[in-house]
Design an enzyme around this catalytic site. Structure first.
Site, PDB file in Angstrom:
ATOM      1  N   ASP A  13       0.810  -1.227   0.000  1.00 50.15           N
ATOM      2  CA  ASP A  13       0.000   0.000   0.000  1.00 50.15           C
ATOM      3  C   ASP A  13       0.836   1.266   0.000  1.00 50.15           C
ATOM      4  O   ASP A  13       0.412   2.310   0.504  1.00 50.15           O
ATOM      5  CB  ASP A  13      -0.962   0.027   1.208  1.00 50.15           C
ATOM      6  N   LYS A  16       1.832   2.161  -5.113  1.00 45.62           N
ATOM      7  CA  LYS A  16       2.367   1.626  -6.365  1.00 45.62           C
ATOM      8  C   LYS A  16       1.450   1.917  -7.549  1.00 45.62           C
ATOM      9  O   LYS A  16       1.887   2.313  -8.626  1.00 45.62           O
ATOM     10  CB  LYS A  16       2.569   0.099  -6.234  1.00 45.62           C
ATOM     11  N   GLY A  40      -4.578  -4.235  -3.746  1.00 44.55           N
ATOM     12  CA  GLY A  40      -5.560  -3.202  -4.086  1.00 44.55           C
ATOM     13  C   GLY A  40      -4.764  -1.976  -4.473  1.00 44.55           C
ATOM     14  O   GLY A  40      -4.126  -1.367  -3.623  1.00 44.55           O
ATOM     15  N   HIS A  41      -4.712  -1.677  -5.756  1.00 45.88           N
ATOM     16  CA  HIS A  41      -3.899  -0.565  -6.254  1.00 45.88           C
ATOM     17  C   HIS A  41      -4.819   0.575  -6.683  1.00 45.88           C
ATOM     18  O   HIS A  41      -5.628   0.413  -7.606  1.00 45.88           O
ATOM     19  CB  HIS A  41      -3.012  -1.024  -7.417  1.00 45.88           C
ATOM     20  N   GLN A 222       1.959  -6.024  -3.170  1.00 48.79           N
ATOM     21  CA  GLN A 222       2.420  -6.127  -1.778  1.00 48.79           C
ATOM     22  C   GLN A 222       3.719  -5.309  -1.606  1.00 48.79           C
ATOM     23  O   GLN A 222       3.910  -4.342  -2.314  1.00 48.79           O
ATOM     24  CB  GLN A 222       2.626  -7.595  -1.358  1.00 48.79           C
TER      25      GLN A 222
HETATM   26  P1  GDP Z   1      -0.768   0.355  -3.546  1.00 46.92           P
HETATM   27  O1  GDP Z   1      -1.352  -0.926  -3.082  1.00 46.92           O
HETATM   28  O2  GDP Z   1       0.701   0.443  -3.311  1.00 46.92           O
HETATM   29  O3  GDP Z   1      -1.117   0.703  -4.970  1.00 46.92           O
HETATM   30  O4  GDP Z   1      -1.408   1.496  -2.615  1.00 46.92           O
HETATM   31  P2  GDP Z   1      -2.960   1.615  -2.187  1.00 46.92           P
HETATM   32  O5  GDP Z   1      -3.743   2.080  -3.343  1.00 46.92           O
HETATM   33  O6  GDP Z   1      -3.415   0.389  -1.502  1.00 46.92           O
HETATM   34  O7  GDP Z   1      -2.846   2.696  -1.046  1.00 46.92           O
HETATM   35  C1  GDP Z   1      -2.326   3.962  -1.261  1.00 46.92           C
HETATM   36  C2  GDP Z   1      -3.409   4.982  -0.891  1.00 46.92           C
HETATM   37  O8  GDP Z   1      -2.832   6.263  -0.777  1.00 46.92           O
HETATM   38  C3  GDP Z   1      -4.484   5.127  -1.953  1.00 46.92           C
HETATM   39  O9  GDP Z   1      -5.682   5.466  -1.337  1.00 46.92           O
HETATM   40  C4  GDP Z   1      -3.972   6.282  -2.803  1.00 46.92           C
HETATM   41  O10 GDP Z   1      -4.998   6.970  -3.484  1.00 46.92           O
HETATM   42  C5  GDP Z   1      -3.355   7.146  -1.754  1.00 46.92           C
HETATM   43  N1  GDP Z   1      -2.211   7.954  -2.179  1.00 46.92           N
HETATM   44  C6  GDP Z   1      -1.226   7.645  -3.050  1.00 46.92           C
HETATM   45  N2  GDP Z   1      -0.292   8.615  -3.062  1.00 46.92           N
HETATM   46  C7  GDP Z   1      -0.689   9.545  -2.171  1.00 46.92           C
HETATM   47  C8  GDP Z   1      -0.120  10.771  -1.699  1.00 46.92           C
HETATM   48  O11 GDP Z   1       0.952  11.207  -2.096  1.00 46.92           O
HETATM   49  N3  GDP Z   1      -0.836  11.450  -0.748  1.00 46.92           N
HETATM   50  C9  GDP Z   1      -2.026  11.011  -0.252  1.00 46.92           C
HETATM   51  N4  GDP Z   1      -2.629  11.751   0.670  1.00 46.92           N
HETATM   52  N5  GDP Z   1      -2.578   9.853  -0.674  1.00 46.92           N
HETATM   53  C10 GDP Z   1      -1.905   9.134  -1.606  1.00 46.92           C
HETATM   54  P1  IMO Z   2      -0.906  -4.176  -2.247  1.00 53.86           P
HETATM   55  O1  IMO Z   2      -0.454  -4.737  -3.558  1.00 53.86           O
HETATM   56  C1  IMO Z   2      -0.982  -4.550   2.098  1.00 53.86           C
HETATM   57  C2  IMO Z   2      -1.018  -8.581   3.751  1.00 53.86           C
HETATM   58  C3  IMO Z   2      -2.264  -9.030   4.477  1.00 53.86           C
HETATM   59  C4  IMO Z   2      -1.660 -10.019   5.459  1.00 53.86           C
HETATM   60  C5  IMO Z   2      -0.537 -10.665   4.655  1.00 53.86           C
HETATM   61  C6  IMO Z   2      -0.937 -11.981   3.993  1.00 53.86           C
HETATM   62  O2  IMO Z   2      -2.194  -3.468  -2.307  1.00 53.86           O
HETATM   63  O3  IMO Z   2       0.181  -3.392  -1.603  1.00 53.86           O
HETATM   64  P2  IMO Z   2      -2.547 -12.720   2.015  1.00 53.86           P
HETATM   65  O4  IMO Z   2      -3.909 -12.265   1.616  1.00 53.86           O
HETATM   66  O5  IMO Z   2      -1.509 -12.503   0.983  1.00 53.86           O
HETATM   67  O6  IMO Z   2      -2.559 -14.115   2.555  1.00 53.86           O
HETATM   68  O7  IMO Z   2      -2.153 -11.803   3.278  1.00 53.86           O
HETATM   69  O8  IMO Z   2      -0.205  -9.735   3.658  1.00 53.86           O
HETATM   70  N1  IMO Z   2      -1.250  -8.092   2.364  1.00 53.86           N
HETATM   71  C7  IMO Z   2      -1.182  -6.807   2.018  1.00 53.86           C
HETATM   72  N2  IMO Z   2      -1.009  -5.703   2.765  1.00 53.86           N
HETATM   73  N3  IMO Z   2      -1.087  -4.445   0.753  1.00 53.86           N
HETATM   74  C8  IMO Z   2      -1.240  -5.545  -0.011  1.00 53.86           C
HETATM   75  O9  IMO Z   2      -1.212  -5.491  -1.362  1.00 53.86           O
HETATM   76  C9  IMO Z   2      -1.344  -6.795   0.626  1.00 53.86           C
HETATM   77  N4  IMO Z   2      -1.522  -8.059   0.182  1.00 53.86           N
HETATM   78  C10 IMO Z   2      -1.455  -8.845   1.260  1.00 53.86           C
HETATM   79  O10 IMO Z   2      -2.899  -7.958   5.131  1.00 53.86           O
HETATM   80  O11 IMO Z   2      -1.058  -9.321   6.532  1.00 53.86           O
HETATM   81 MG    MG Z   3      -2.888  -1.596  -1.808  1.00 51.89          MG
END
Ligand code: GDP
Ligand code: IMO
Ligand code: MG
Length: 421
Positions: A13, A16, A40-41, A222
């Site tokens: 998270d 990416k 979840g991207h 991840q």
């Molecule tokens: P990913 O899994 O690495 O793609 O990241 P996620 O989408 O799960 O989580 C990142 C969260 O931060 C999302 O809700 C994005 O919209 C948000 N986000 C990304 N970059 C920024 C930033 O620079 N500032 C803020 N406030 N939110 C951001």
């Molecule tokens: P993105 O790509 C954050 C965490 C879960 C749990 C552990 C194992 O959005 O960054 P799993 O479902 O793989 O058996 O879970 O890994 N986890 C993540 N945490 N971002 C993710 O993906 C994750 N995918 C799995 O919360 O601790």
């Molecule tokens: Mg994510």
């Protein structure tokens, strides 16, 4: 060399999805190399917010081809949902989205096995997203899995039934609260959706693309600290999230990798169980979680928040061979009294700056350096030259410690809130 890799350096998270979307204009192909719908991207642009789970984050850009690589595991039910949502946005998916024949399928019973395993672990549960990731990779390495390329074979249903039978035995026919026949109905509908896409030998496709000088970006899911080998085991996911995973998950040779982009938050978060040395349990942690809207993009769970951890980041940079860093969510740290950076750990009476085998709250104590914060709102910045001095100092300090250039600073979730350095 025409392949760059983008991946997370913390516990996922990091942002990416946003950065892949920002960079996609410079690439011909975006390819996911591991993980599945546990990811979840999030992408935000033109007032739209979209979360992708299986589909690469280049899907919204006009000319990019998106590949789901052999290292990915696909749940046809979630895949269909993603496709249905994207279809509403008039994207020509069939020509832009290609799927490896070698990608493994997540069966409904894999999800039940995941739930059953977590239940059995009780208090020591992993905190899995319960998407069936672990059991699917277990069947892959156990040589029992079903792959996308099997869908078109005449005995696909028989192979499916055989695997479900094996899972039923493991579950002692206890399907918990799951309605298997309902899930199976949806699953086979998802298989029909999958059939409408091009299934390819993605490694050959990518060999050819490299020969033809195409620019490829491998998208990780991840983060490094969730890697099956190098993460905080057993609180990890079941795939190699590190740059080496791009080699096995796409068939890309190590010497073909050019840049490795490491994405990290200006602080740190984790969702699920497991050690988190710099975790905050006070109002500062609450503040970061609130301002940063730190809730899981896949499960909606509250993310744990803490300070940035340099020993862990140094470890991640070394393992991945990171060439360029990108710092996300700098805007979230505005208005704090000060910012803390974990520079070392106290471990067995010694000061260390690496991650020991048994790193946990019980064995290591983080040592912090306090850095002045800023009060300015960063979200409207269009250039780093207008950024407060304290932010520049923070970036310079991190860059110096990490010995790797920070090339992007993100100051908001939108595509446009991205500052080059
Ligand atoms: P990913 O899994 O690495 O793609 O990241 P996620 O989408 O799960 O989580 C990142 C969260 O931060 C999302 O809700 C994005 O919209 C948000 N986000 C990304 N970059 C920024 C930033 O620079 N500032 C803020 N406030 N939110 C951001
Ligand atoms: P993105 O790509 C954050 C965490 C879960 C749990 C552990 C194992 O959005 O960054 P799993 O479902 O793989 O058996 O879970 O890994 N986890 C993540 N945490 N971002 C993710 O993906 C994750 N995918 C799995 O919360 O601790
Ligand atoms: Mg994510």
């Amino acid at each position: 060399m025409s392949v760059d890799v983008l991946l997370g350096l913390q516990w996922g998270d990091e942002g990416k999805g946003k950065i892949v979307d920002v960079l996609t204009n410079d690439y011909d192909i975006i390819a996911r190399f591991q993980g599945g719908p546990n990811a979840g991207h999030t992408l935000e642009f033109d007032g739209i917010k979209h979360v992708l789970h299986t589909i690469p984050s280049g899907i919204f850009r006009e000319n990019a081809i998106n590949i789901v690589g052999n290292g990915v595991v696909i749940d046809p039910i979630i895949f269909k949902k993603e496709i249905d949502a994207l279809n509403k946005m008039n994207i020509d998916l069939v020509s832009k989205l290609l799927i490896s024949k070698k990608a493994h399928l997540i069966l409904p019973t894999h999800k039940i096995l995941d739930a059953s395993s977590e239940k059995a672990k009780g208090k020591s549960k992993i905190g899995s997203t319960l998407k069936g990731i672990g059991p699917t990779y277990m069947d892959k390495t156990g040589r029992n899995g079903l792959r996308v390329g099997d869908i078109s074979s005449a005995d696909f249903k028989d192979s499916y039934d055989k695997l479900v039978e094996k899972h039923s035995r493991l579950l002692n026919n206890d399907f918990m609260d799951f309605n298997l026949s309902e899930l199976e109905k949806k699953w086979f509908e998802g298989i029909e959706t999958l059939k409408t896409f091009q299934h390819i030998d993605s490694e050959h496709y990518l060999f050819q693309a490299q020969k033809n000088g195409k620019k490829i970006l491998a998208e990780g899911a991840q983060g490094t600290l969730l890697d099956i080998d190098f993460g905080s085991y057993p609180f990890v996911t079941s795939s190699n999230t590190i740059s080496a995973g791009a080699c096995t998950g796409l068939g890309i040779a190590p010497n073909k990798i050019n840049d490795v982009f490491g994405i990290f938050k200006a602080y740190c978060t984790r969702v699920g169980s497991g050690p988190f040395p710099t975790e905050l349990f006070d109002e500062v942690g609450e503040f970061i979680g609130k301002v940063g809207n730190e809730f899981g993009a896949t499960t909606g769970r509250k993310r744990r928040c803490g300070w940035i951890d340099l020993p862990a980041l140094k470890y991640a940079i070394a393992i991945n061979g990171v060439t360029k860093l990108m710092m996300m969510k700098a805007d979230v740290l505005s208005n704090l009294k000060s910012i803390k950076v974990c520079t070392h750990y106290e471990y067995n009476g010694e000061l260390i700056d690496y991650l020991p085998f048994d790193a946990s709250e019980d064995t290591i104590t983080p040592v912090f350096k306090e850095i002045p914060a800023w009060t300015e709102d960063l979200t409207g910045l269009s250039s780093l030259s207008d950024a407060p001095k304290a932010l520049h100092n923070y970036i310079d300090f991190l860059e110096n410690e990490l010995e790797t250039p920070i090339v992007i600073v993100s100051v908001g979730p939108d595509r446009t809130q991205t500052l080059n350095r």
